[in-house]
Design a protein around this motif. Structure first.
Motif, mmCIF file in Angstrom:
data_model
loop_
_atom_site.group_PDB
_atom_site.id
_atom_site.type_symbol
_atom_site.label_atom_id
_atom_site.label_comp_id
_atom_site.label_asym_id
_atom_site.label_seq_id
_atom_site.Cartn_x
_atom_site.Cartn_y
_atom_site.Cartn_z
ATOM 1 N N HIS A 152 -2.798 2.823 -9.170
ATOM 2 C CA HIS A 152 -3.373 4.156 -8.573
ATOM 3 C C HIS A 152 -4.870 4.874 -9.543
ATOM 4 C CE1 HIS A 152 0.521 4.409 -7.097
ATOM 5 N NE2 HIS A 152 0.882 4.234 -8.600
ATOM 6 N N ALA A 153 -5.350 3.861 -9.907
ATOM 7 C CA ALA A 153 -7.043 4.049 -10.399
ATOM 8 C C ALA A 153 -8.099 4.982 -9.885
ATOM 9 C CB ALA A 153 -7.481 3.042 -10.824
ATOM 10 N N HIS A 154 -7.720 4.508 -8.455
ATOM 11 C CA HIS A 154 -8.312 5.561 -7.501
ATOM 12 C C HIS A 154 -7.721 6.471 -6.712
ATOM 13 C CE1 HIS A 154 -11.335 2.294 -8.865
ATOM 14 N NE2 HIS A 154 -10.921 1.561 -8.211
ATOM 15 N N ASN A 155 -6.468 7.361 -6.904
ATOM 16 C CA ASN A 155 -6.355 8.333 -6.622
ATOM 17 C C ASN A 155 -7.037 8.880 -6.932
ATOM 18 O OD1 ASN A 155 -2.725 7.645 -7.144
ATOM 19 N ND2 ASN A 155 -4.051 6.198 -5.452
ATOM 20 N N PRO A 156 -7.020 10.095 -5.754
ATOM 21 C CA PRO A 156 -8.158 11.205 -5.961
ATOM 22 C C PRO A 156 -6.885 12.561 -6.718
ATOM 23 C CG PRO A 156 -6.763 11.823 -3.574
ATOM 24 C CD PRO A 156 -6.765 9.861 -3.990
ATOM 25 N N VAL A 157 -6.951 11.794 -7.904
ATOM 26 C CA VAL A 157 -5.637 13.097 -8.652
ATOM 27 C C VAL A 157 -5.953 12.334 -10.456
ATOM 28 C CG1 VAL A 157 -4.102 13.475 -10.009
ATOM 29 C CG2 VAL A 157 -3.801 13.340 -7.581
ATOM 30 N N ASP A 158 -6.362 13.746 -11.037
ATOM 31 C CA ASP A 158 -7.366 13.291 -12.553
ATOM 32 C C ASP A 158 -6.028 12.973 -13.183
ATOM 33 O OD1 ASP A 158 -8.700 12.485 -14.622
ATOM 34 O OD2 ASP A 158 -9.000 15.002 -14.831
ATOM 35 N N TRP A 159 -5.349 11.642 -12.931
ATOM 36 C CA TRP A 159 -4.331 10.672 -13.278
ATOM 37 C C TRP A 159 -4.978 10.007 -15.045
ATOM 38 C CZ3 TRP A 159 0.122 12.193 -12.107
ATOM 39 C CH2 TRP A 159 0.260 11.934 -10.996
ATOM 40 N N TRP A 160 -3.745 10.564 -16.115
ATOM 41 C CA TRP A 160 -4.580 9.823 -17.663
ATOM 42 C C TRP A 160 -3.387 8.807 -18.033
ATOM 43 C CZ3 TRP A 160 -7.946 11.577 -21.765
ATOM 44 C CH2 TRP A 160 -9.313 12.388 -20.730
ATOM 45 N N PRO A 161 -3.247 8.082 -18.634
ATOM 46 C CA PRO A 161 -2.290 7.197 -19.382
ATOM 47 C C PRO A 161 -1.833 8.262 -20.486
ATOM 48 C CG PRO A 161 -3.979 6.932 -20.471
ATOM 49 C CD PRO A 161 -4.495 7.523 -19.055
ATOM 50 N N TRP A 162 -0.321 7.548 -20.602
ATOM 51 C CA TRP A 162 0.025 8.540 -21.680
ATOM 52 C C TRP A 162 0.015 8.649 -22.836
ATOM 53 C CZ3 TRP A 162 4.798 11.723 -21.573
ATOM 54 C CH2 TRP A 162 5.085 11.594 -22.826
ATOM 55 N N CYS A 163 -0.843 9.504 -23.952
ATOM 56 C CA CYS A 163 -1.809 9.749 -24.290
ATOM 57 C C CYS A 163 -1.966 10.841 -25.401
ATOM 58 C CB CYS A 163 -3.308 8.874 -24.425
ATOM 59 S SG CYS A 163 -4.543 9.603 -23.642
ATOM 60 N N ASP A 164 -2.515 10.884 -26.535
ATOM 61 C CA ASP A 164 -2.517 12.265 -27.428
ATOM 62 C C ASP A 164 -3.954 13.104 -26.813
ATOM 63 O OD1 ASP A 164 -0.019 11.654 -28.823
ATOM 64 O OD2 ASP A 164 -1.685 10.492 -31.364
ATOM 65 N N GLU A 165 -5.157 12.070 -25.664
ATOM 66 C CA GLU A 165 -5.560 13.045 -25.669
ATOM 67 C C GLU A 165 -5.289 13.504 -23.985
ATOM 68 O OE1 GLU A 165 -10.298 14.285 -25.149
ATOM 69 O OE2 GLU A 165 -8.511 12.948 -26.833
ATOM 70 N N ALA A 166 -4.723 13.167 -23.959
ATOM 71 C CA ALA A 166 -4.236 13.411 -22.272
ATOM 72 C C ALA A 166 -3.711 15.057 -22.393
ATOM 73 C CB ALA A 166 -2.592 12.781 -21.565
#
Length: 57
Positions: free
Chosen positions: A25-39
């Motif tokens: 999903h790394a090239h989906n046109p959605v700004d996906w983030w992994p589960w992390c404090d920064e997100a």
């Protein structure tokens, strides 16, 4: 949509993950983030909701 040069039109924050599921999903046109404090920090900063995907496969 891919550019004519064969590169991806979009790349999101999942590109740095090791999980094959997340990488697909790394090239989906959605700004996906992994589960992390920064997100969550970014979501709070911009007062945006967090949409959580539990995945499917």
């Amino acid at each position: 949509m891919k550019p004519n040069n064969g590169e991806h039109a979009y790349t999101n924050h999942l590109i740095h993950e090791k999980s094959p599921y997340l990488l697909q999903h790394a090239h989906n046109p959605v700004d996906w983030w992994p589960w992390c404090d920064e997100a969550f920090k970014i979501a709070r900063r911009y007062n945006r909701p967090v949409f959580l995907s539990v995945g499917y496969s």
